[in-house]
Scaffold this active site. Structure first.
Site, PDB file in Angstrom:
ATOM      1  N   GLY A 143      -6.136   0.017  -8.910  1.00 48.66           N
ATOM      2  CA  GLY A 143      -5.720  -0.160  -7.518  1.00 48.66           C
ATOM      3  C   GLY A 143      -5.999   1.090  -6.727  1.00 48.66           C
ATOM      4  O   GLY A 143      -7.044   1.235  -6.097  1.00 48.66           O
ATOM      5  N   GLU A 144      -5.063   2.033  -6.838  1.00 51.28           N
ATOM      6  CA  GLU A 144      -5.142   3.222  -5.985  1.00 51.28           C
ATOM      7  C   GLU A 144      -6.430   4.020  -6.216  1.00 51.28           C
ATOM      8  O   GLU A 144      -7.029   4.536  -5.279  1.00 51.28           O
ATOM      9  CB  GLU A 144      -3.950   4.157  -6.228  1.00 51.28           C
ATOM     10  CG  GLU A 144      -2.720   3.404  -6.614  1.00 51.28           C
ATOM     11  CD  GLU A 144      -1.457   3.809  -5.914  1.00 51.28           C
ATOM     12  OE1 GLU A 144      -1.508   4.493  -4.892  1.00 51.28           O
ATOM     13  OE2 GLU A 144      -0.402   3.400  -6.407  1.00 51.28           O
ATOM     14  N   GLN A 171      -8.752  -5.947  -6.494  1.00 45.57           N
ATOM     15  CA  GLN A 171      -8.044  -4.708  -6.151  1.00 45.57           C
ATOM     16  C   GLN A 171      -9.023  -3.609  -5.749  1.00 45.57           C
ATOM     17  O   GLN A 171      -8.813  -2.890  -4.779  1.00 45.57           O
ATOM     18  CB  GLN A 171      -7.310  -4.197  -7.397  1.00 45.57           C
ATOM     19  CG  GLN A 171      -6.039  -4.896  -7.691  1.00 45.57           C
ATOM     20  CD  GLN A 171      -4.938  -4.250  -6.936  1.00 45.57           C
ATOM     21  OE1 GLN A 171      -4.726  -3.051  -6.982  1.00 45.57           O
ATOM     22  NE2 GLN A 171      -4.251  -5.036  -6.184  1.00 45.57           N
ATOM     23  N   PHE A 230       0.822  -1.216   0.000  1.00 48.03           N
ATOM     24  CA  PHE A 230       0.000   0.000   0.000  1.00 48.03           C
ATOM     25  C   PHE A 230       0.853   1.262   0.000  1.00 48.03           C
ATOM     26  O   PHE A 230       0.415   2.308   0.460  1.00 48.03           O
ATOM     27  CB  PHE A 230      -0.974   0.005   1.182  1.00 48.03           C
ATOM     28  CG  PHE A 230      -1.809  -1.248   1.279  1.00 48.03           C
ATOM     29  CD1 PHE A 230      -2.641  -1.615   0.234  1.00 48.03           C
ATOM     30  CD2 PHE A 230      -1.739  -2.074   2.394  1.00 48.03           C
ATOM     31  CE1 PHE A 230      -3.391  -2.779   0.301  1.00 48.03           C
ATOM     32  CE2 PHE A 230      -2.488  -3.242   2.462  1.00 48.03           C
ATOM     33  CZ  PHE A 230      -3.320  -3.592   1.417  1.00 48.03           C
ATOM     34  N   ARG A 237      -8.522  -0.819 -20.440  1.00 48.78           N
ATOM     35  CA  ARG A 237      -8.945  -2.212 -20.525  1.00 48.78           C
ATOM     36  C   ARG A 237      -8.421  -2.977 -19.312  1.00 48.78           C
ATOM     37  O   ARG A 237      -7.265  -2.828 -18.922  1.00 48.78           O
ATOM     38  CB  ARG A 237      -8.374  -2.817 -21.798  1.00 48.78           C
ATOM     39  CG  ARG A 237      -8.888  -4.207 -22.075  1.00 48.78           C
ATOM     40  CD  ARG A 237      -8.407  -4.618 -23.456  1.00 48.78           C
ATOM     41  NE  ARG A 237      -8.866  -5.952 -23.784  1.00 48.78           N
ATOM     42  CZ  ARG A 237      -8.259  -6.707 -24.694  1.00 48.78           C
ATOM     43  NH1 ARG A 237      -7.197  -6.251 -25.328  1.00 48.78           N
ATOM     44  NH2 ARG A 237      -8.721  -7.908 -24.966  1.00 48.78           N
ATOM     45  N   ILE A 238      -9.279  -3.809 -18.758  1.00 46.65           N
ATOM     46  CA  ILE A 238      -8.885  -4.604 -17.598  1.00 46.65           C
ATOM     47  C   ILE A 238      -8.291  -5.920 -18.098  1.00 46.65           C
ATOM     48  O   ILE A 238      -8.898  -6.621 -18.909  1.00 46.65           O
ATOM     49  CB  ILE A 238     -10.105  -4.850 -16.679  1.00 46.65           C
ATOM     50  CG1 ILE A 238     -10.744  -3.518 -16.268  1.00 46.65           C
ATOM     51  CG2 ILE A 238      -9.699  -5.655 -15.452  1.00 46.65           C
ATOM     52  CD1 ILE A 238      -9.820  -2.519 -15.610  1.00 46.65           C
ATOM     53  N   GLY A 270       0.931  -8.740  -4.400  1.00 47.75           N
ATOM     54  CA  GLY A 270      -0.353  -9.323  -4.030  1.00 47.75           C
ATOM     55  C   GLY A 270      -1.436  -8.961  -5.029  1.00 47.75           C
ATOM     56  O   GLY A 270      -2.588  -9.359  -4.883  1.00 47.75           O
ATOM     57  N   THR A 271      -1.041  -8.205  -6.063  1.00 49.42           N
ATOM     58  CA  THR A 271      -2.026  -7.659  -6.990  1.00 49.42           C
ATOM     59  C   THR A 271      -2.248  -8.533  -8.212  1.00 49.42           C
ATOM     60  O   THR A 271      -3.157  -8.272  -8.984  1.00 49.42           O
ATOM     61  CB  THR A 271      -1.560  -6.273  -7.464  1.00 49.42           C
ATOM     62  OG1 THR A 271      -0.216  -6.429  -7.951  1.00 49.42           O
ATOM     63  CG2 THR A 271      -1.552  -5.284  -6.326  1.00 49.42           C
ATOM     64  N   GLY A 322      -4.106   0.657 -15.645  1.00 49.79           N
ATOM     65  CA  GLY A 322      -3.634   0.361 -14.281  1.00 49.79           C
ATOM     66  C   GLY A 322      -4.714   0.685 -13.280  1.00 49.79           C
ATOM     67  O   GLY A 322      -5.470   1.638 -13.431  1.00 49.79           O
TER      68      GLY A 322
HETATM   69 MO1  MOS Z   1       1.180   2.872  -4.109  1.00 48.44          MO
HETATM   70  S1  MOS Z   1       0.883   4.254  -2.595  1.00 48.44           S
HETATM   71  O1  MOS Z   1       2.276   3.653  -5.163  1.00 48.44           O
HETATM   72  O2  MOS Z   1       1.888   1.532  -3.346  1.00 48.44           O
END
Ligand code: MOS
Length: 763
Positions: A722-723, A656, A239, A646-647, A466-467, A720
């Site tokens: 996640g965040e 995620q 993270f 695209r995923i 982990g992603t 991309g």
């Molecule tokens: Mo993310 S805060 O770049 O792991």
């Protein structure tokens, strides 16, 4: 889904593909950094300062040195050469620049002031506890109110004249929003196992960047990069807290060299609240101006972010502000306020997550003042191009995110008056918040090897935090060759492999795709040339460009429709006998394998990509339930819609986003690291007192990907993820809280005390 029922070949891109390393994780076979053990290994335990500011007057380690099993005590004035890291050009980043034990000063509570190395962990712990440190203590400054700052406040992204526009705006809003310190709590604790062979260091690390870690540690240890190898094959999440090296790595490596023995050090959960980063406290004043009919005319985003005494980490809260909405007059200002805390670090969606809490909360509040629906208000102010950079967007479907999310949550039934909606005897509320995050293609090198045993190996010095990065590589190889996933070996997490990207900024996937594809295609091209040139080959004399690889077999183009010779007992898939397996070609040519390398060219050096503003977008709609009689608030539903290109793997991608929304829920309702004003100690530095969401707290979560490919970023159109999933959750929840209770919460997390101010009671 079982592997053998997955879509085949190119169809695997975008499918729900289970992680190829999944069983290693679930069976405990995957080893994290401190799971590594070696003969003769010794254990290091760090001693933390119990003052928040001051000087070490004396440190008495005489008892510790005589205790059983103790082999080394390290402290100020007693640590073998560790150097200060200073980046060559822009190469390399460290979290805490001050090397451990480098002076007698204490800058924050919990700072490492000594470490003991002993034969067993218990001996090291006992000896560490016996070290007596006397301090000249001063009162630490851990104030949460950042308004005392009177230093420099640089302006950025200025356009037009925001102050003039604010002064003349028909409708204005001026509010301040506060987000607290949040601590990263990955499953895997920070830790290092350091091995020195007299010349070379091998460091088993938990890092989001093995390449960066090697660059930094080679300088810290004063040896060439070639003498340092970082291994981080499995990581229990990061993270952002594991992006850059922390002092425990230097302590372990230095001790390993001094003792000529492997050294293990672990940073425990309690220590992680002071020594391995946090999302810093922010205080953001937002001023908005609009016309009577709801067109934005001015945005002022003035924020303070807390940082440590020695490092210059800034939480860039204004990063998304310049391009999210169309507005002719805008400015962002930054103020960096030093406190006696450890170095902050990026934490999921750094900048955007607190920044969008402020901006999106303000947008919701201004919509209310305008008596406008907040979705309509946003649609009206959507930006056609990036007005901050004055560039077109590569691909932006934020409007569709808003309209899709509104449809899914049933927004049209929302009534804006607080306390006006009820269900099953509870008040309900609905709210929304937008999300955005930058996209880029960062450099990557990967190599692909066609092996004589019929397997394909891919190698890259990136890592899977982990992603699902292991699985992404396997998907690319399978898509290009048809070799089944269980015959693809992916090697990551080792700095000795071809240089790959840090797993940060949600940019690893978009970085690795082009390199992996180019490497695979290049290896296959060589294979086909060989197949066409060998005298014994059935393809002898054919043109290589008329050959292809499919199902892992070399065949003539146009011959890919399988001549069915049977049906697999396991998968029910038809077995074909077209062409010959690629390993047969290698055998005929007496080759031990064919290896090829591929590179990803970064978008910041790509003349075409530089002509665009690259971002991902999304939004969250939240529903809460409120029971005033028992002061009980529950988030009952979150609908999230994303435009992230695209995923590639819908399973890992959804996973995620679910995790990110859960973190957003934690930020909204629970998470806050509290420092004692007398000592500077983070007082809730454990899982009993620092509350994170549990399964029982989770609502129905609904993730939608719009899935529009963005080919400016790469040939797959993947940006991309996640965040971005965490950005915009908090303003959606606080807006829903307002809708249910009539209480606007501008300082996170939402507390019961805030909600008790509600004047809405059972009718
Ligand atoms: Mo993310 S805060 O770049 O792991």
């Amino acid at each position: 889904m079982a592997m053998d029922t997955l879509p085949h070949a190119a169809g695997i891109i975008g499918a729900v593909v289970p992680r190829i390393d999944g069983s290693l994780k679930t069976t405990g076979t995957a080893r994290y950094a401190v799971d590594h053990n070696f003969p003769n290994l010794v254990h290091a335990v760090a001693v933390q300062a119990n003052i928040g500011k001051g000087r070490i007057r004396s440190l008495d380690a005489s008892a510790a040195e005589k205790m059983p099993g103790v082999v080394l005590v390290m402290h100020h004035g007693k640590i073998d050469n560790v150097y200060r890291f200073y980046p060559h050009e822009s190469d390399g980043t460290i979290s805490e620049a001050r090397p451990p034990f480098s002076d007698d000063k204490v800058y924050y509570w919990g700072q490492f002031v000594a470490a003991v190395v002993a034969e067993t962990l218990e001996q090291a712990k006992a000896a560490a506890a016996s070290i007596k440190v006397e301090y000249e203590a001063e009162t630490p400054d851990v104030k949460t109110d950042l308004s005392d700052f009177d230093g420099e406040r640089p302006e950025s992204w200025k356009r037009g004249d925001p102050d003039k526009a604010l002064a003349s705006a028909a409708i204005t809003l001026d509010q301040t929003y506060v987000t607290p310190v949040e601590t990263h709590n990955p499953m895997e604790l920070h830790g290092t196992v350091a091995v020195w062979d007299g010349e070379n260091y091998t460091l088993y690390e938990c890092t989001q960047g093995v390449v960066n870690h090697r660059v930094v540690m080679s300088q810290v240890l004063g040896v060439p990069r070639e003498n340092v190898r970082i291994i981080s094959r499995f990581i229990g999440s990061g993270f952002g807290g594991k992006l850059f090296p922390w002092p425990q790595s230097s302590i372990a490596a230095s001790a390993a060299r001094t003792l000529n023995r492997p050294v293990k050090i672990s940073v425990d959960r309690r220590m992680m609240f002071s020594n391995t980063g946090h999302r810093p406290h922010t205080q953001q004043r937002i001023r908005l101006g609009a016309t009577q009919d709801g067109k934005l005319t001015a945005i002022r985003h003035d924020f303070f972010t807390q940082t440590s005494q020695l490092d210059d980490f800034v939480e860039h809260c204004g990063e998304q502000t310049p391009f999210l909405y169309s507005c002719p007059n805008l400015v962002v200002t930054t103020g960096m306020v030093r406190r006696n805390v450890g170095a902050p670090a990026p934490m999921r969606g750094p900048g955007a997550v607190p920044g969008l809490f402020a901006l999106e909360s303000a947008m919701n509040e201004l919509a209310e003042k305008l008596k406008m629906d907040p979705v309509e208000f946003r649609l009206k102010n959507d930006a056609e191009r990036d007005e901050g950079k004055n560039l077109p967007f590569s691909s932006r479907h934020l409007k569709e995110c808003w309209t899709t999310g509104a449809e899914k949550i049933g927004w049209k039934n929302r009534t804006p008056e607080p306390g006006s909606m009820r269900r099953n005897g509870k008040f309900t509320g609905l709210g929304l918040g937008s999300a955005s995050w930058s996209a880029a293609r960062i450099p990557c090198t990967a190599s692909v090897e066609l092996c004589p045993n019929g397997r394909v190996c891919v190698r890259c010095a990136t890592q899977d935090i982990g992603t699902g990065t292991y699985t992404i590589f396997a998907q690319v190889i399978h898509a290009a060759t048809g070799v089944p996933l269980d015959r693809i070996d992916v090697f990551l997490g080792d700095s000795s492999l071809p240089e790959g990207p840090t797993s940060g900024g949600s940019m690893a996937t978009s970085a690795v795709l082009p390199a992996a594809t180019t490497a695979t295609n290049s290896a296959v091209t060589r294979l086909l040339h060989i197949a066409a040139s060998l005298p014994d080959s059935p393809f002898h004399g054919m043109k290589p460009e008329n050959l292809a690889i499919s199902n892992g077999r070399v065949m003539q183009k146009g011959d890919q429709q399988p001549k069915v010779v049977g049906v697999s007992m396991n998968s029910g898939r038809q077995l074909s006998a077209n062409g010959i397996p690629f390993e047969e070609v290698l055998k005929m040519a007496n080759l031990s394998g064919i290896t090829a390398t591929g590179k990803t060219a970064p978008s910041f050096e790509d003349p075409k990509a530089k002509q665009y503003s690259l971002h991902s977008y999304g939004c969250h709609f939240a529903e809460v339930e409120w029971e005033p009689e028992i002061a009980r608030l529950r988030v009952s539903r979150v609908v999230s819609v994303f435009d992230c290109g695209r995923i590639i793997n819908k399973g890992a991608g959804t996973n995620q986003m679910l995790g990110a929304v859960v973190m957003g829920l934690g930020m909204s309702l629970f998470e806050e690291t509290v420092h004692d004003h007398r000592t500077g100690q983070p007082i809730n530095n454990n899982f009993a007192d620092y509350i994170v969401p549990t399964i029982a707290d989770l609502p129905d979560l609904d993730i939608t990907f719009l899935d529009y490919p963005d080919y400016i970023v790469n040939e797959y159109g993947a940006r991309g993820i996640g965040e971005i999933g965490m950005a915009g959750v908090a303003p959606a929840i606080t807006d829903a809280v307002y809708n249910a209770t009539g209480v606007r919460v501008r300082e996170l997390p939402v507390r019961i005390e805030d909600l008790l101010k509600s004047t809405i009671h059972e009718a």
